[in-house]
Design an enzyme around this catalytic site. Structure first.
Site, PDB file in Angstrom:
ATOM      1  N   TYR A  98      49.421  46.520  28.758  1.00  0.00           N
ATOM      2  CA  TYR A  98      50.158  45.272  28.534  1.00  0.00           C
ATOM      3  C   TYR A  98      49.650  44.556  27.286  1.00  0.00           C
ATOM      4  CZ  TYR A  98      52.572  45.679  32.999  1.00  0.00           C
ATOM      5  OH  TYR A  98      53.377  46.107  34.030  1.00  0.00           O
ATOM      6  N   GLU A 140      51.480  46.087  40.713  1.00  0.00           N
ATOM      7  CA  GLU A 140      51.076  47.470  40.439  1.00  0.00           C
ATOM      8  C   GLU A 140      49.694  47.770  41.019  1.00  0.00           C
ATOM      9  OE1 GLU A 140      51.602  47.487  36.215  1.00  0.00           O
ATOM     10  OE2 GLU A 140      53.749  47.114  36.461  1.00  0.00           O
TER      11      GLU A 140
END
Length: 398
Positions: A98, A140
Site C-alpha cells: 500500500y 486482509e
C-alpha cells in the site's frame, strides 16, 4: 471517518478528481510498473491491464469510497471493501505494498491535476487513501489469520488428482495437497487463486471458484478456456495453459480459499442465479445445501448459450433434486430443450419465497439485469449478493 476539514475539501474537488480519475489511474499504473516490473509479471493480471479493466475498477472503487465518505460519514462501504480485501488476500497482498501504491498514485494525481493539487487538497485525498487502505489492511490481516497464513505467503503446492472435460471449453481439475496434509477448510461459494509459470517466465495468477462442496474429500476447480483475441494474448494465457499443459499428477500453486459470496442465512430461502462459468460457486453452494439438509425453498437458475455449453449441467440438476424443496430452470440462447427457457433469463413469472437471499454470479450485464428484476419483485437490495469475475467493474460502470 474523514475529518470535517478534509470532507469539505474532498466534496469541493470530487468533480475535478472524478473527471480525471481515468487519466490518473492510467498514469499510476504506468509509473508503478516502470518502477516495479515484477508486479505486472507476477502479481497483476496482464490481460486485465491490457484491456484497461483493472484501471476502470481502481477508478471506480476510489471514486465510490470518496463519495461514500462525503455522503455517509458515519458508515463505510463494507461490501465493496470486503470484495476487494478477499481478492487481495487471495493474491497475498501485503501492508507494505500500500505504501508503494500510495507513492505512485499521488505522483500521478499531482502530474495530472497540476497546480490544482494544493497542500490542502493533497492532505484531504491522502486522508481518503489511508482510510481506504487502512480498512483493507485490517480486513486482509483478519482473513490471513483465519487461514493461518501470512501476508505474501498464501501459497501451497497441490497435486492434480483428476481431470474431467465437462464441455468443449470447460475442464474440471480435482486437487489434493501435495504434502498429504489435510486440506484447509473453506465456505461454499469461495474461490482460490492459481499461479502458473508461463513460457516467458511470468508467474501469472487467476482466481477460480471451488466447484466442490466444503465436505468433499477433494477440492475441484472448473476452468473455462478463453477464446478469441484473448486466446492469443494475455487475457486467456492462464486458462489456455491449464487446458493445454496440466494433466493428472502435475502440481499447481494454489492459494488459501477466499471470497464473500457465501450463505448469509443458512435457514433462509435461497435463489442461485448464474450464467456461463458463473455456475461453479453455485454448484458448491448447492452441494453444501444438499449435504446439510437445507429445508427452506431453493430456486436454481442458470443461463447459457446452449445445453452443450452449460458446465456441470447434469450436476446442476442432480443436486437440485437432492433437496427437499428445490426447483431448477435453465435458459439457453440456442437449442433450448422442452421445459427450458429461450433467450435471456426472465424472472417475471418466477415464484420467489418471502425472505429469499439471492446469490448471483456471471457477466456484469447479466447480474445487473437479474438484480433489477429481483428488486422489482420485492427482494431487498441488501439480500442480493454477487461475485464478479476479474476486476469489480460494478461500481466503475454505475
Amino acid at each position: 471517518m474523514l475529518s470535517e476539514k478534509s470532507t469539505a475539501t474532498v466534496r469541493a474537488t470530487l468533480p475535478a478528481v472524478g473527471a480525471a480519475i481515468g487519466e490518473i489511474t492510467e498514469l499510476f499504473y504506468t509509473k508503478l510498473f516502470a518502477a516495479h516490473p515484477a508486479l505486472i509479471r507476477d502479481l497483476f493480471n496482464r490481460g486485465n491491464q491490457n484491456a484497461g479493466l483493472q484501471k476502470q475498477a481502481l477508478a471506480g472503487s476510489i471514486a465510490a469510497f470518496a463519495v461514500h465518505l462525503v455522503e455517509h460519514p458515519d458508515t463505510r462501504p463494507d461490501a465493496m471493501l470486503g470484495r476487494i480485501a478477499h481478492k487481495h488476500a487471495s493474491l497475498g497482498v501485503t501492508r507494505e505494498q500500500y505504501e508503494v501504491v500510495h507513492e505512485h498514485l499521488f505522483a500521478a494525481i499531482a502530474e495530472i491535476l497540476g497546480e490544482a493539487v494544493t497542500a490542502e487538497v493533497a492532505r484531504a485525498w491522502d486522508e481518503v487513501y489511508w482510510l481506504m487502505a487502512g480498512a483493507l489492511v485490517a480486513v486482509e490481516e483478519r482473513l490471513y489469520a483465519e487461514q493461518q497464513v501470512t501476508a505474501g505467503d498464501v501459497w501451497r503446492e497441490w497435486t492434480v488428482t483428476g481431470r474431467v472435460e465437462e464441455t468443449a471449453d470447460c475442464t474440471t481439475f480435482r486437487l489434493a495437497p501435495a504434502d498429504g496434509a489435510p486440506a484447509p477448510g473453506f465456505k461454499a461459494g469461495q474461490y482460490v487463486s492459481v499461479q502458473v509459470e508461463l513460457p516467458d517466465g511470468a508467474r501469472q495468477i487467476r482466481q477460480y471458484s471451488l466447484s466442490s462442496a466444503p465436505g468433499s474429500p477433494t477440492r475441484a476447480i472448473t476452468v473455462k478456456r478463453v477464446h478469441g483475441p484473448a486466446a492469443a494474448g494475455p487475457d486467456g494465457e492462464v486458462s489456455n495453459h491449464l487446458h493445454a499443459r496440466v494433466r493428472t499428477g502435475d502440481t499447481l500453486r494454489v492459494s488459501a480459499p477466499y471470497g464473500d459470496l457465501v450463505l448469509r442465512d443458512s435457514a433462509a430461502p435461497v435463489l442461485l442465479a448464474s450464467a456461463g462459468i458463473g455456475c461453479t460457486p453455485m454448484l458448491s453452494v448447492l452441494e453444501h445445501l444438499a449435504d446439510t439438509g437445507h429445508a427452506a425453498p431453493v430456486t436454481v437458475l442458470h443461463a447459457d448459450r446452449s445445453p452443450a455449453d452449460h458446465p456441470l449441467r447434469d450436476d446442476h440438476r442432480a443436486l437440485t433434486h437432492k433437496l427437499a424443496d428445490a426447483s431448477a430452470r435453465f435458459w439457453y440462447e440456442e437449442e433450448a430443450e422442452p421445459g427450458d427457457g429461450e433467450g435471456r433469463m426472465d424472472l417475471s413469472a418466477l415464484p420467489i419465497a418471502p425472505g429469499t437471499h439471492a446469490y448471483l454470479c456471471g457477466p456484469l450485464p447479466f447480474m445487473r439485469s437479474v438484480r433489477e428484476q429481483l428488486i422489482a419483485r420485492g427482494v431487498p437490495a441488501a439480500d442480493i449478493h454477487y461475485e464478479v469475475f476479474g476486476p469489480d467493474l460494478w461500481l466503475a460502470s454505475a
